[in-house]
Design an enzyme around this catalytic site. Structure first.
Site, PDB file in Angstrom:
ATOM      1  N   GLU A 139      -6.111 -10.966  -1.160  1.00 20.42           N
ATOM      2  CA  GLU A 139      -6.782 -10.491   0.137  1.00 20.42           C
ATOM      3  C   GLU A 139      -8.416 -10.705  -0.183  1.00 20.42           C
ATOM      4  O   GLU A 139      -8.946  -9.515   0.157  1.00 20.42           O
ATOM      5  CB  GLU A 139      -6.467  -9.423   0.653  1.00 20.42           C
ATOM      6  N   GLU A 163       0.746  -1.149  -0.168  1.00 24.78           N
ATOM      7  CA  GLU A 163      -0.051   0.035   0.018  1.00 24.78           C
ATOM      8  C   GLU A 163       0.735   1.273   0.236  1.00 24.78           C
ATOM      9  O   GLU A 163       0.506   2.342   0.767  1.00 24.78           O
ATOM     10  CB  GLU A 163      -1.119   0.021   1.222  1.00 24.78           C
TER      11      GLU A 163
HETATM   12  O1  G3I Z   1      -5.439  -8.633  19.137  1.00 26.42           O
HETATM   13  C1  G3I Z   1      -6.213  -7.414  19.557  1.00 26.42           C
HETATM   14  C2  G3I Z   1      -6.662  -7.940  20.833  1.00 26.42           C
HETATM   15  O2  G3I Z   1      -6.228  -8.399  21.765  1.00 26.42           O
HETATM   16  C3  G3I Z   1      -7.746  -6.868  21.133  1.00 26.42           C
HETATM   17  O3  G3I Z   1      -8.821  -7.291  22.221  1.00 26.42           O
HETATM   18  C4  G3I Z   1      -8.635  -6.273  19.909  1.00 26.42           C
HETATM   19  C5  G3I Z   1      -9.512  -5.010  20.239  1.00 26.42           C
HETATM   20  O4  G3I Z   1      -9.818  -4.488  19.027  1.00 26.42           O
HETATM   21  O5  G3I Z   1      -7.670  -6.064  18.901  1.00 26.42           O
HETATM   22  C6  G3I Z   1      -7.014  -7.164  18.414  1.00 26.42           C
HETATM   23  O6  G3I Z   1      -5.998  -6.702  17.391  1.00 26.42           O
HETATM   24  C7  G3I Z   1      -6.766  -6.463  16.134  1.00 26.42           C
HETATM   25  C8  G3I Z   1      -6.128  -7.324  15.178  1.00 26.42           C
HETATM   26  O7  G3I Z   1      -6.539  -6.851  13.730  1.00 26.42           O
HETATM   27  C9  G3I Z   1      -6.456  -8.873  15.541  1.00 26.42           C
HETATM   28  O8  G3I Z   1      -7.655  -9.173  15.444  1.00 26.42           O
HETATM   29  C10 G3I Z   1      -6.784  -4.835  15.931  1.00 26.42           C
HETATM   30  O9  G3I Z   1      -7.417  -4.259  16.791  1.00 26.42           O
HETATM   31  C11 G3I Z   1      -7.018  -4.832  14.525  1.00 26.42           C
HETATM   32  O10 G3I Z   1      -6.983  -3.451  13.954  1.00 26.42           O
HETATM   33  C12 G3I Z   1      -6.418  -5.661  13.411  1.00 26.42           C
HETATM   34  O11 G3I Z   1      -7.165  -5.478  12.258  1.00 26.42           O
HETATM   35  C13 G3I Z   1      -6.131  -6.080  10.904  1.00 26.42           C
HETATM   36  C14 G3I Z   1      -6.148  -5.120  10.101  1.00 26.42           C
HETATM   37  O12 G3I Z   1      -5.403  -5.593   8.866  1.00 26.42           O
HETATM   38  C15 G3I Z   1      -4.926  -4.000  10.652  1.00 26.42           C
HETATM   39  O13 G3I Z   1      -4.950  -2.853   9.742  1.00 26.42           O
HETATM   40  C16 G3I Z   1      -7.400  -7.272  10.423  1.00 26.42           C
HETATM   41  O14 G3I Z   1      -7.092  -8.338  11.324  1.00 26.42           O
HETATM   42  C17 G3I Z   1      -6.817  -7.588   8.962  1.00 26.42           C
HETATM   43  O15 G3I Z   1      -7.637  -8.405   8.457  1.00 26.42           O
HETATM   44  C18 G3I Z   1      -6.179  -6.499   8.276  1.00 26.42           C
HETATM   45  O16 G3I Z   1      -5.586  -7.085   7.204  1.00 26.42           O
HETATM   46  C19 G3I Z   1      -5.434  -5.851   6.116  1.00 26.42           C
HETATM   47  C20 G3I Z   1      -4.118  -6.506   5.628  1.00 26.42           C
HETATM   48  O17 G3I Z   1      -3.069  -6.668   6.255  1.00 26.42           O
HETATM   49  C21 G3I Z   1      -3.754  -5.370   4.375  1.00 26.42           C
HETATM   50  N1  G3I Z   1      -4.504  -5.055   3.546  1.00 26.42           N
HETATM   51  C22 G3I Z   1      -5.910  -4.640   4.050  1.00 26.42           C
HETATM   52  C23 G3I Z   1      -6.361  -5.732   5.270  1.00 26.42           C
HETATM   53  C24 G3I Z   1      -7.472  -5.301   5.750  1.00 26.42           C
HETATM   54  O18 G3I Z   1      -7.509  -4.073   6.447  1.00 26.42           O
END
Ligand code: G3I
Length: 384
Positions: A270, A165
């Site tokens: 993705e 990105e």
């Molecule tokens: O692990 C913590 C947990 O302990 C906590 O309780 C919870 C509360 O919100 O958060 C958890 O972390 C989250 C993590 O995913 C694991 O589930 C984060 O808040 C959350 O921001 C994070 O989101 C991820 C996101 O990337 C971050 O930017 C998504 O799972 C993941 O699917 C997403 O993937 C991205 C790719 O890497 C790049 N392209 C876009 C795609 C979608 O955003």
């Protein structure tokens, strides 16, 4: 269920001549593949796996991953904040667990992601006083990170999303600390460091909305510059966070073709399908009426109507129809999660909605979308 086929006429005649019964004998044939990975042939059919699934905390998802996919992308646990949380501290516990899970399942692993502006701790860009570090310091940190992480998994990761990105919607380089502190060559250097650490790994540039013309042009220009200066890039990953109405088949097809023309692989990295209204489409909801606005944005809390399930299934079939027109170029299609229950799309761009972006429902049952993808894989080259 075993499928059967009536015996060819010659077999029937021979059976009758031999005094056999009048009914044609039934000749068993191998059943049509029932799993995505069996049906995929040479295509890698991948899935994003989260930490609980690899750790044994979500056995339902783990079973589906094992059964249907031959490639795994860690959804989060390879990201900088997980593997390199503090200066000089690398923690591969969750990442190692995920790689071991994939290897037990006979699946290849995709490394996601080395250089991104998100899920990268703030310390990476700052000195002890909180001021931005120098170009040389940030390059050193980036090299140490890439070489340690890629080196740790050398020979066990098929390919890496090296830079993620880095281009904005207008097609310009995105304003991130990577760009402002190092300059454009952070991208080229990231690929070179990754190649040094594992010369056999495939190396990708990865992005979303690649199908939109301005962004596509920007990425094409970037990739041409990289290739012209001999940077070891294998492919451009199209993320594929799609909607029912976007991208069009023509946009998808011409985007893949444009990168294929450069001699690159074009994995779909993705894939998911957002079926909910976009937040700027609050038709019918009064401004200020939060409950109504919310309901308009989250219309399928009680379930997806059958007509929508079918529309979603047709859309999945249509997208796979495009991908399968490019064997070896679209070398992999990775779906961004297992069941609708755990998809990031329930929380983006609005938190707490009920979305239906994946192939398995909230209980892990295959959806009509799954059947559509299986059928498309069984008939590659067929019109969607
Ligand atoms: O692990 C913590 C947990 O302990 C906590 O309780 C919870 C509360 O919100 O958060 C958890 O972390 C989250 C993590 O995913 C694991 O589930 C984060 O808040 C959350 O921001 C994070 O989101 C991820 C996101 O990337 C971050 O930017 C998504 O799972 C993941 O699917 C997403 O993937 C991205 C790719 O890497 C790049 N392209 C876009 C795609 C979608 O955003």
């Amino acid at each position: 269920m075993r499928s059967v086929r009536r015996a060819p006429a010659g077999v029937v005649v021979a059976a009758l001549l031999a005094g056999g019964c009048a009914r044609p004998p039934v000749v068993p044939v191998s059943p049509a593949p029932a799993t995505l990975r069996e049906a995929a042939g040479p295509l890698l059919i991948g899935v994003a796996v989260n930490a609980p699934t690899a750790a044994g905390g979500d056995t339902l998802s783990a079973a589906l991953v094992r059964r249907h996919f031959n490639a795994v992308t860690p959804e989060n646990v390879f990201k900088w904040e997980w593997v390199h949380p503090r200066p000089g501290v690398f923690d591969f516990a969750a990442a190692d667990q995920l790689v071991a899970f994939a290897e037990r399942n006979g699946q290849v692993v995709i490394g996601h992601v080395l250089v991104w502006h998100q899920q990268t701790p703030r310390w990476v860009f700052q000195d002890a006083s909180g001021a931005p570090v120098s170009r040389d310091t940030l390059l050193d940190r980036m090299r140490e990170h890439i070489q340690t992480v890629v080196g740790h998994f050398r020979g066990r990761v098929l390919g890496w999303d090296v830079v993620n990105e880095a281009v904005d919607d207008e097609g310009n380089l995105r304003r991130t600390p990577w760009l402002s502190i190092i300059g454009e060559d952070f991208i080229a250097r990231a690929f070179v460091y990754a190649h040094q650490a594992d010369p056999n790994a495939e190396l990708y540039y990865n992005d979303y909305s690649v199908e939109n013309a301005p962004k596509r042009q920007g990425i094409l220009a970037l990739v041409r510059r990289l290739m012209a200066s001999g940077v070891p890039i294998t492919g451009v990953g199209i993320q594929g966070h799609d909607h029912l109405d976007w991208p069009t088949v023509a946009q998808e097809d011409s985007t893949i073709a444009a990168f294929a023309a450069l001699g690159l692989k074009v994995p779909i990295t993705e894939l998911d399908l957002d079926v909910l209204p976009r937040p700027d489409e609050r038709t019918g909801a009064e401004l200020g009426d939060t409950a109504r606005a919310r309901a308009a944005l989250d219309p399928y809390r009680a379930g997806l109507p059958d007509s929508m399930q079918q529309a979603v299934a047709r859309r999945w079939g249509e997208l796979f129809g495009v991908f399968l027109r490019y064997p070896w170029i679209v070398s992999r299609v990775t779906i961004w999660g297992v069941t609708d229950r755990t998809s990031w799309k329930n929380d983006f761009p609005v938190r707490g909605r009920t979305n239906y972006p994946l192939l398995f429902d909230r209980s892990g049952r295959p959806k009509p979308a799954f059947d559509a993808v299986l059928r498309a894989l069984q008939r590659p080259g067929a019109a969607p």
